[in-house]
Write a protein that holds these residues in place. Structure first.
Motif, mmCIF file in Angstrom:
data_model
loop_
_atom_site.group_PDB
_atom_site.id
_atom_site.type_symbol
_atom_site.label_atom_id
_atom_site.label_comp_id
_atom_site.label_asym_id
_atom_site.label_seq_id
_atom_site.Cartn_x
_atom_site.Cartn_y
_atom_site.Cartn_z
ATOM 1 N N MET A 198 48.894 -7.721 -73.894
ATOM 2 C CA MET A 198 47.518 -7.642 -73.331
ATOM 3 C C MET A 198 46.684 -8.602 -73.953
ATOM 4 S SD MET A 198 46.707 -3.542 -72.844
ATOM 5 C CE MET A 198 47.730 -2.532 -71.680
ATOM 6 N N ILE A 199 46.752 -8.972 -75.132
ATOM 7 C CA ILE A 199 46.041 -9.958 -75.949
ATOM 8 C C ILE A 199 46.306 -11.362 -75.179
ATOM 9 C CG2 ILE A 199 45.563 -10.985 -78.257
ATOM 10 C CD1 ILE A 199 45.957 -8.422 -79.400
ATOM 11 N N VAL A 200 47.590 -11.499 -75.271
ATOM 12 C CA VAL A 200 48.067 -12.856 -74.688
ATOM 13 C C VAL A 200 47.262 -12.958 -73.245
ATOM 14 C CG1 VAL A 200 49.875 -14.346 -73.736
ATOM 15 C CG2 VAL A 200 50.143 -13.030 -75.919
ATOM 16 N N PHE A 201 47.097 -11.848 -72.432
ATOM 17 C CA PHE A 201 46.606 -12.013 -71.330
ATOM 18 C C PHE A 201 45.071 -12.138 -71.436
ATOM 19 C CE2 PHE A 201 44.052 -9.240 -68.015
ATOM 20 C CZ PHE A 201 44.491 -9.570 -66.933
ATOM 21 N N LEU A 202 44.550 -11.511 -72.205
ATOM 22 C CA LEU A 202 43.101 -11.848 -72.449
ATOM 23 C C LEU A 202 42.680 -13.246 -72.815
ATOM 24 C CD1 LEU A 202 41.932 -8.391 -74.344
ATOM 25 C CD2 LEU A 202 41.437 -9.030 -71.820
ATOM 26 N N ILE A 203 43.432 -13.780 -73.726
ATOM 27 C CA ILE A 203 43.462 -15.259 -74.009
ATOM 28 C C ILE A 203 43.450 -16.239 -72.906
ATOM 29 C CG2 ILE A 203 44.715 -17.243 -75.499
ATOM 30 C CD1 ILE A 203 45.371 -15.071 -77.608
ATOM 31 N N SER A 204 44.362 -16.045 -72.106
ATOM 32 C CA SER A 204 44.529 -16.634 -70.868
ATOM 33 C C SER A 204 43.257 -16.596 -69.967
ATOM 34 C CB SER A 204 45.880 -16.398 -69.966
ATOM 35 O OG SER A 204 45.836 -15.041 -69.678
ATOM 36 N N ARG A 205 42.769 -15.315 -69.676
ATOM 37 C CA ARG A 205 41.767 -15.077 -68.996
ATOM 38 C C ARG A 205 40.463 -15.790 -69.777
ATOM 39 N NH1 ARG A 205 38.915 -14.239 -64.273
ATOM 40 N NH2 ARG A 205 36.816 -13.386 -64.834
ATOM 41 N N THR A 206 40.336 -15.719 -70.993
ATOM 42 C CA THR A 206 39.417 -16.444 -71.624
ATOM 43 C C THR A 206 39.260 -18.013 -71.256
ATOM 44 O OG1 THR A 206 39.143 -14.805 -73.651
ATOM 45 C CG2 THR A 206 38.279 -16.597 -74.087
ATOM 46 N N CYS A 207 40.531 -18.615 -71.494
ATOM 47 C CA CYS A 207 40.632 -19.884 -71.370
ATOM 48 C C CYS A 207 40.334 -20.387 -69.969
ATOM 49 C CB CYS A 207 42.196 -20.366 -71.790
ATOM 50 S SG CYS A 207 42.819 -20.142 -73.246
ATOM 51 N N TYR A 208 40.665 -19.673 -68.920
ATOM 52 C CA TYR A 208 40.256 -19.853 -67.444
ATOM 53 C C TYR A 208 38.652 -19.787 -67.490
ATOM 54 C CZ TYR A 208 39.365 -18.831 -62.596
ATOM 55 O OH TYR A 208 38.897 -19.061 -61.574
ATOM 56 N N SER A 209 38.124 -18.887 -68.159
ATOM 57 C CA SER A 209 36.634 -18.711 -67.810
ATOM 58 C C SER A 209 35.902 -19.639 -68.626
ATOM 59 C CB SER A 209 36.203 -17.196 -68.634
ATOM 60 O OG SER A 209 36.994 -16.250 -67.984
ATOM 61 N N THR A 210 36.283 -19.958 -69.744
ATOM 62 C CA THR A 210 35.488 -21.133 -70.429
ATOM 63 C C THR A 210 35.702 -22.505 -69.987
ATOM 64 O OG1 THR A 210 37.218 -21.407 -72.052
ATOM 65 C CG2 THR A 210 35.502 -19.875 -72.901
ATOM 66 N N VAL A 211 36.676 -22.839 -69.195
ATOM 67 C CA VAL A 211 36.870 -24.003 -68.558
ATOM 68 C C VAL A 211 36.637 -23.956 -67.076
ATOM 69 C CG1 VAL A 211 38.604 -25.659 -67.728
ATOM 70 C CG2 VAL A 211 38.726 -24.506 -70.043
ATOM 71 N N CYS A 212 36.777 -22.895 -66.375
ATOM 72 C CA CYS A 212 36.656 -23.025 -64.866
ATOM 73 C C CYS A 212 35.405 -22.539 -64.309
ATOM 74 C CB CYS A 212 37.866 -22.419 -64.091
ATOM 75 S SG CYS A 212 39.338 -23.143 -64.659
ATOM 76 N N LEU A 213 34.780 -21.543 -65.255
ATOM 77 C CA LEU A 213 33.777 -20.839 -64.402
ATOM 78 C C LEU A 213 32.579 -21.537 -65.043
ATOM 79 C CD1 LEU A 213 34.950 -16.887 -65.039
ATOM 80 C CD2 LEU A 213 34.979 -18.496 -62.966
ATOM 81 N N ASP A 214 31.170 -20.856 -64.611
ATOM 82 C CA ASP A 214 30.118 -21.469 -64.703
ATOM 83 C C ASP A 214 29.610 -21.427 -66.455
ATOM 84 O OD1 ASP A 214 28.066 -19.012 -65.133
ATOM 85 O OD2 ASP A 214 29.172 -18.863 -63.251
ATOM 86 N N LYS A 215 28.891 -21.947 -66.662
ATOM 87 C CA LYS A 215 28.325 -22.316 -68.144
ATOM 88 C C LYS A 215 28.044 -20.868 -68.486
ATOM 89 C CE LYS A 215 25.332 -24.581 -71.356
ATOM 90 N NZ LYS A 215 24.190 -25.370 -71.499
ATOM 91 N N THR A 216 27.284 -19.838 -67.755
ATOM 92 C CA THR A 216 26.947 -18.689 -68.313
ATOM 93 C C THR A 216 28.125 -17.829 -68.532
ATOM 94 O OG1 THR A 216 24.659 -18.815 -67.151
ATOM 95 C CG2 THR A 216 25.495 -16.512 -68.027
ATOM 96 N N LYS A 217 28.979 -17.696 -67.655
ATOM 97 C CA LYS A 217 30.070 -16.834 -67.811
ATOM 98 C C LYS A 217 31.010 -17.506 -68.844
ATOM 99 C CE LYS A 217 30.026 -15.178 -63.012
ATOM 100 N NZ LYS A 217 30.767 -14.945 -61.667
ATOM 101 N N GLY A 218 31.189 -18.594 -68.810
ATOM 102 C CA GLY A 218 32.135 -19.385 -70.063
ATOM 103 C C GLY A 218 31.512 -19.093 -71.319
ATOM 104 N N GLU A 219 30.418 -19.096 -71.505
ATOM 105 C CA GLU A 219 29.698 -18.585 -72.834
ATOM 106 C C GLU A 219 29.780 -17.465 -73.249
ATOM 107 O OE1 GLU A 219 25.725 -20.306 -72.561
ATOM 108 O OE2 GLU A 219 26.180 -22.123 -72.944
ATOM 109 N N LYS A 220 29.456 -16.435 -72.413
ATOM 110 C CA LYS A 220 29.703 -15.005 -72.526
ATOM 111 C C LYS A 220 31.349 -14.907 -72.845
ATOM 112 C CE LYS A 220 29.291 -10.551 -70.180
ATOM 113 N NZ LYS A 220 29.230 -10.037 -69.010
ATOM 114 N N ALA A 221 32.297 -15.243 -72.149
ATOM 115 C CA ALA A 221 33.693 -15.113 -72.647
ATOM 116 C C ALA A 221 34.041 -15.499 -73.907
ATOM 117 C CB ALA A 221 34.584 -15.761 -71.580
#
Length: 375
Positions: free
Chosen positions: A99-122
């Protein structure tokens, strides 16, 4: 299982424990100082997840020593409460690590691919702690059968009526009813194997597609884009291969054990080594995340360099004061002009060193992509 084979299996577990302790201690040494360090480009959420992986690994390997003692003595040496605690730690890490590996992959996606606000939150530490607590609460709910059906069984073997002796063997295990065991294994397989594997592949594969689209609309150097894509592909391949090789045999054996009873010595030995595979993957995850992330390595190197520079500054200042004190002793007293000249040289050297350090810290980064988030 005979004494010789038990010793062989126990030695393998001990060797793995030594390697696991060394790897996790090194990762903690690299990651822990960065958690609360200021001006770190690496998302604090990723650092927290790696830290949590290491702590979970260490707790599980400490608990694994109980299993090693059982292998060496051929019987469980501890109470039922200790047995339940061991099985809880063992099961928690098998749930939490994927699950932690899953959360890391989600965080990487959010900080790179999503908008600035969501990336900074993640990327924030607070967000990571909340996500981790939610995952932990979910795992604790799933583990209720382990609390309810973990116990120590006593087996009486090889009775000898003539000598009035009997061999007593105690085993710690998870012994639920067949229906509960089947559904527990099925739900555990879906939540801690299938879903994390799908998420890891999906989130990481989404990153290179996003980078390629961004490169087509911006003036990004092709070499930077190629390096980022190679890094993502390498990470996905490593995580996927380790995940499949270590976890697939474990879950296949869990369901196979329900169909075929394991009584042969060779099958029992194989099952012990299959049981070891998830621990290997759990140790490999933090090592991969730390080695592949150039941001973590460079940030740690900067902290170490700063500490060494402060240490050298303190030692130079102390040695200078000692030399000054020695020179002021009667019989070794230097002239006033020489003392003032030497003091000005030391002050100017220190000021120049601090100015150079400040100038280096203000230099811009040369990377075109957020390399610190591309785990």
């Amino acid at each position: 299982m005979t004494i010789g084979y038990r010793t062989y299996v126990a030695s393998t577990y001990i060797g793995f424990n030594v390697v696991g302790f060394a790897i996790n201690a090194w990762v903690l040494y690299v990651v822990a100082p960065l958690l609360f360090a200021p001006a770190i480009k690496v998302p604090k959420s990723i650092l927290f997840y790696i830290f949590a992986l290491c702590v979970g690994d260490l707790m599980t390997m400490i608990a694994m020593l109980l299993l090693v003692i059982e292998l060496l003595f051929g019987t469980w040496q501890f109470s039922s409460m200790v047995c339940t605690s061991y099985l809880i730690f063992d099961s928690m890490n098998k749930f939490m690590a994927p699950m932690i590996v899953f959360l890391i992959s989600r965080t990487c996606y959010s900080t790179v691919c999503l908008d600035k606000t969501k990336g900074e939150k993640a990327a924030t530490l607070k967000y990571a702690v909340i996500q981790f607590c939610i995952a932990l609460a979910f795992v604790m709910i799933l583990l209720w059968p382990v609390f309810a059906y973990s116990q120590v069984f006593t087996f009486y073997m090889s009775p000898n009526s003539t000598a009035q002796e009997v061999t007593v063997m105690r085993k710690c295990g998870f012994f639920p009813p067949p229906e509960i065991e089947f559904w527990f294994n099925l739900i555990a397989c879906i939540t801690s194997y299938a879903v994390p594997l799908f998420g890891i592949i999906y989130w990481y594969v989404s990153v290179p597609f996003f980078l390629k689209r961004r490169a087509l609309t911006t003036l990004v150097a092709s070499s930077s884009m190629d390096a980022a894509l190679r890094k993502v592909i390498t990470t996905v391949l490593l995580l996927t291969v380790i995940y499949v090789l270590c976890w697939t045999p474990y879950w296949v054996s869990m369901f196979a054990n329900r169909i075929w009873t394991m009584e042969k010595k060779s099958i029992i030995i194989i099952s012990y080594f299959i049981h070891l595979l998830p621990y290997i993957s759990c140790v490999a995850y933090p090592l991969i995340f730390t080695l592949l992330n150039r941001g973590i390595r460079s940030a740690h190197a900067k902290i170490v360099a700063d500490q060494r520079r402060r240490f050298r500054s303190l030692t130079d200042e102390a040695s200078s004061q000692i030399r000054t004190a020695i020179r002021t002793i009667p019989g070794t007293k230097m002239k006033k002009n020489e003392f003032l000249t030497r003091t000005e040289e030391i002050s100017s050297d220190k000021a120049a060193s601090e100015a150079i350090s400040e100038f280096r810290d203000t230099l811009p980064s040369q990377t075109s992509f957020p390399d610190e988030t591309l785990l």
